[in-house]
Design an enzyme around this catalytic site. Structure first.
Site, PDB file in Angstrom:
ATOM      1  N   ARG A   1       4.844 -12.574   9.877  1.00 29.49           N
ATOM      2  CA  ARG A   1       5.537 -11.316   9.603  1.00 29.49           C
ATOM      3  C   ARG A   1       6.902 -11.351  10.248  1.00 29.49           C
ATOM      4  NH1 ARG A   1       1.660  -7.414   8.863  1.00 29.49           N
ATOM      5  NH2 ARG A   1       3.078  -5.679   9.155  1.00 29.49           N
TER       6      ARG A   1
ATOM      7  N   GLU B   1       0.885  -1.156   0.000  1.00 28.81           N
ATOM      8  CA  GLU B   1       0.000   0.000   0.000  1.00 28.81           C
ATOM      9  C   GLU B   1       0.930   1.215   0.000  1.00 28.81           C
ATOM     10  OE1 GLU B   1      -2.712  -0.296   3.296  1.00 28.81           O
ATOM     11  OE2 GLU B   1      -3.372   1.763   2.943  1.00 28.81           O
TER      12      GLU B   1
ATOM     13  N   LYS C   1       3.972   0.958   9.602  1.00 27.63           N
ATOM     14  CA  LYS C   1       4.181   2.199   8.846  1.00 27.63           C
ATOM     15  C   LYS C   1       3.580   3.395   9.568  1.00 27.63           C
ATOM     16  CE  LYS C   1       2.923   0.124   4.994  1.00 27.63           C
ATOM     17  NZ  LYS C   1       2.443  -0.065   3.623  1.00 27.63           N
TER      18      LYS C   1
HETATM   19  P1  ATP Z   1       2.160  -1.934   7.982  1.00 27.96           P
HETATM   20  O1  ATP Z   1       1.388  -2.650   9.046  1.00 27.96           O
HETATM   21  O2  ATP Z   1       3.567  -1.645   8.321  1.00 27.96           O
HETATM   22  O3  ATP Z   1       1.425  -0.760   7.412  1.00 27.96           O
HETATM   23  P2  ATP Z   1       1.185  -3.504   5.851  1.00 27.96           P
HETATM   24  O4  ATP Z   1       1.050  -4.956   5.986  1.00 27.96           O
HETATM   25  O5  ATP Z   1      -0.064  -2.685   5.911  1.00 27.96           O
HETATM   26  O6  ATP Z   1       2.288  -3.006   6.834  1.00 27.96           O
HETATM   27  P3  ATP Z   1       1.520  -3.376   3.051  1.00 27.96           P
HETATM   28  O7  ATP Z   1       2.056  -2.257   2.264  1.00 27.96           O
HETATM   29  O8  ATP Z   1       0.084  -3.667   2.941  1.00 27.96           O
HETATM   30  O9  ATP Z   1       1.935  -3.115   4.543  1.00 27.96           O
HETATM   31  O10 ATP Z   1       2.365  -4.698   2.804  1.00 27.96           O
HETATM   32  C1  ATP Z   1       2.716  -5.200   1.551  1.00 27.96           C
HETATM   33  C2  ATP Z   1       3.082  -6.642   1.689  1.00 27.96           C
HETATM   34  O11 ATP Z   1       4.170  -6.779   2.601  1.00 27.96           O
HETATM   35  C3  ATP Z   1       1.936  -7.436   2.257  1.00 27.96           C
HETATM   36  O12 ATP Z   1       1.831  -8.643   1.529  1.00 27.96           O
HETATM   37  C4  ATP Z   1       2.326  -7.688   3.679  1.00 27.96           C
HETATM   38  O13 ATP Z   1       1.808  -8.898   4.151  1.00 27.96           O
HETATM   39  C5  ATP Z   1       3.845  -7.703   3.609  1.00 27.96           C
HETATM   40  N1  ATP Z   1       4.430  -7.270   4.879  1.00 27.96           N
HETATM   41  C6  ATP Z   1       4.194  -6.114   5.545  1.00 27.96           C
HETATM   42  N2  ATP Z   1       4.863  -6.086   6.718  1.00 27.96           N
HETATM   43  C7  ATP Z   1       5.543  -7.265   6.795  1.00 27.96           C
HETATM   44  C8  ATP Z   1       6.409  -7.846   7.764  1.00 27.96           C
HETATM   45  N3  ATP Z   1       6.732  -7.216   8.891  1.00 27.96           N
HETATM   46  N4  ATP Z   1       6.917  -9.072   7.499  1.00 27.96           N
HETATM   47  C9  ATP Z   1       6.616  -9.705   6.352  1.00 27.96           C
HETATM   48  N5  ATP Z   1       5.811  -9.219   5.404  1.00 27.96           N
HETATM   49  C10 ATP Z   1       5.272  -8.019   5.609  1.00 27.96           C
HETATM   50 MG    MG Z   2      -1.656  -3.179   4.542  1.00 31.13          MG
END
Ligand code: ATP
Ligand code: MG
Length: 553
Positions: A261, A35, A271
């Protein structure tokens, strides 16, 4: 292309192996779906290495898709930084970049299809009412009074939503699934909401935006994704993912598989929290070298290979855990130990005058750039006045102190043996100058001087050194799990950055290119900052693992 022997194995690759063997799929197609609401962090690197790594090893494809359904939080700067980071990590996406927003017309069409089938309805409950109707984990929810509106009426209402005839929050489109489901996500989830905001890709075309769960599965299916890999928090959402695809006219049925994760000690990975640090000025920006972002690690001096290696070492499982910072640091230390040229820098200088060395003599000594690997040599100017590290000298010391002691000898790295003869102090008793003599017969790696010189210390010429800013970093937080604190900002380490304004460096470092890493001998690994106009080095990592010590303290 990785050879089979070096491939990681994990439960996801086992599933893929099975799907290819059984003929369920002829090839793999994965995607990385960030995102664009912040910079990528090391957790994303885990997902990037997984998704793009599968494409590489199985000769499949991997898309980069921006999951851009939340225009208020998203920004084109994030879209750009994410592309930059994925490329820097060494991966290439298949074809054009994808955006969920590219599918807004199709998504609208599928929502209409659900309405026509009596599987979606426009609901006018207020958010508070909707919460009340939803029930709890132990109690079933109640049906919305709008649940049985006819498809014809719903079609007209949804059209009005799209045309901006309702206010923000006045109504939503919900999937009609099961208000008594034990999976909360199936209790008539919202699939469209009204937002009168500008979108970085679609401008002002839309005032209704699809929700993540509705968008994600359809985007995957439209792109022909075979394996949709996501983190464990989406486990329940898989029911909704499958429900949507089963109930619309679409052929592709990607398989969602969840993995745990990455959580890293002494930092935060959300984020939202990282954004808070940036907005509140607690760090310099998303690419501050203390941040766990890809851009921050890059500026700190991490290489793409070291991050890929880290992702390989942590592996892919379904087990939630916390990874020690020492593990990440070991990866860059191993990389730089092998690949970084050596150089000399003095961070806390004290002056030495070599009294029997001619005042106007400048001797160009040559020094190997690496102790064991063929990496060439550089020239080191030696002059009568030099700097050494203040802590490398003592007036008195026991045998364990293998550096310079008054009346004793030490070897200058890549140069001669010197002996400390006397010192000069200021009124406060601080040493201002150490007067030494040198032995002209002691130059070279294995001099036949027969002398037992205990220690070797680093130095730079006082007249020929260059000055640079050196930034010393410590962990950004004082506790292993800052995210668990009530206010994570209170756990920030106030000493995470120490700036040394005028460090003394050997002149060859003037030519360092941005992001180039060096071992400053006896000090640690440093990398030239990629943002500062003047000469600035960031401490990447120490020579040894200092985390083990912290745990015990
Ligand atoms: P945040 O909670 O930091 O905003 P998010 O999961 O909303 O993270 P996205 O941009 O939606 O962030 O993530 C893109 C991809 O990266 C998704 O498939 C998500 O599952 C993966 N991802 C995000 N954070 C992690 C993590 N800490 N470890 C492994 N994969 C991750
Ligand atoms: Mg997300």
């Amino acid at each position: 292309m990785a050879d089979t022997e070096n491939r990681p194995t994990n439960f996801i690759r086992n599933i893929i192996d099975g799907d290819l063997a059984s003929g369920k799929h002829a090839s793999t197609h994965t995607r990385f779906p960030p995102e664009p609401n912040g910079f990528l962090h090391i957790g994303h690197a885990k997902s990037i290495c997984l998704n793009f790594g599968i494409a590489q090893d199985y000769k499949g494809l991997c898309n980069l898709r921006f999951d851009d359904t939340n225009p208020e939080k998203e920004d084109i700067d994030y879209v750009n930084s994410i592309q930059e980071d994925v490329k820097w990590l060494g991966f290439e996406w298949d074809g054009e970049i994808c955006y969920s927003s590219n599918y807004f017309d199709k998504l609208y069409g599928y929502a209409v299809e659900l309405i026509e089938k009596g599987l979606a309805y426009v609901c006018f409950l207020s958010p508070e009412q909707a919460r009340e109707y939803r029930g709890t984990l132990t109690e079933p929810g109640k049906n919305s009074p709008h649940r049985d509106t006819s498809p014809e009426e719903n079609l007209a209402l949804f059209e009005k939503m799209k045309n901006g005839e309702f206010k923000e929050g006045e109504c939503v489109l919900r999937a009609k699934i099961d208000m008594a489901s034990s999976f909360m996500v199936l209790r008539d989830p919202i699939i469209y909401r009204i937002r009168f905001v500008h979108h970085h890709q679609t401008g002002d075309k839309w005032c209704i935006y699809p929700m993540y769960d509705f968008t994600h599965c359809i985007s995957d299916a439209l792109e022909g994704i075979t394996h949709s890999l996501c983190t464990l928090e989406f486990q329940d959402n898989r029911r909704l993912y499958d429900w949507v695809l089963e109930n619309i006219s679409i052929e592709c049925q990607p398989q969602q598989i969840e993995f745990s994760r990455l959580n890293l000690e002494y930092t935060v990975m959300s984020k939202r929290k990282l954004n808070d640090l940036v907005v509140n000025g607690q760090v310099e920006g998303w690419d501050d070298p203390r941040m766990p972002t890809i851009a921050g690690l890059r500026r700190r001096g991490y290489t793409p290979a070291s991050i890929r290696e880290f992702c390989k070492r942590i592996g892919i499982t379904k087990q939630d855990n916390m990874v020690e910072m020492g593990m990440l640091e070991a990866c860059i230390r191993d990389d730089l130990n092998e690949n970084a040229p050596r150089a000399m820098a003095v961070l806390d200088p004290v002056k030495i005058v070599i009294e029997n060395y001619d005042a106007d003599k400048v001797e160009m000594l040559s020094a190997p750039n690496h102790p064991t690997l063929e990496m060439g040599e550089r020239e080191l100017p030696l002059t009568r006045e030099i700097f050494i590290e203040r802590e490398d000298f003592r007036v008195e010391a026991n045998k364990k102190f293998k550096r310079l002691v008054l009346g004793k000898e030490v070897r200058l790295r890549n140069a001669y043996v010197i002996k400390a003869e006397r010192i000069e102090e200021d009124d406060a008793g601080n040493i201002t100058t150490i007067y030494c003599t040198y032995d002209a017969d002691t130059l070279g790696k294995n001099p036949a001087d027969g002398r037992k010189v205990k220690g070797v210390i680093h130095w730079v010429s006082a007249s020929h050194c260059i000055e640079a800013e050196v930034r010393q970093y410590d962990r950004l937080f004082n506790v292993p799990n800052p995210a668990a604190a009530e206010d994570f900002a209170t756990t920030l380490n106030p000493e995470s950055l120490v700036v040394i304004a005028n460090a003394k460096l050997e002149p060859s470092l003037e030519k360092a290119s941005p992001e180039q890493g060096f071992q400053f001998e006896r000090l640690g690994y440093y990398s030239r900052d990629n943002k500062s106009q003047s000469l600035t080095f960031n401490q990447t990592v120490g020579l040894r693992d200092s985390w083990a010590k912290i745990e015990k303290a």
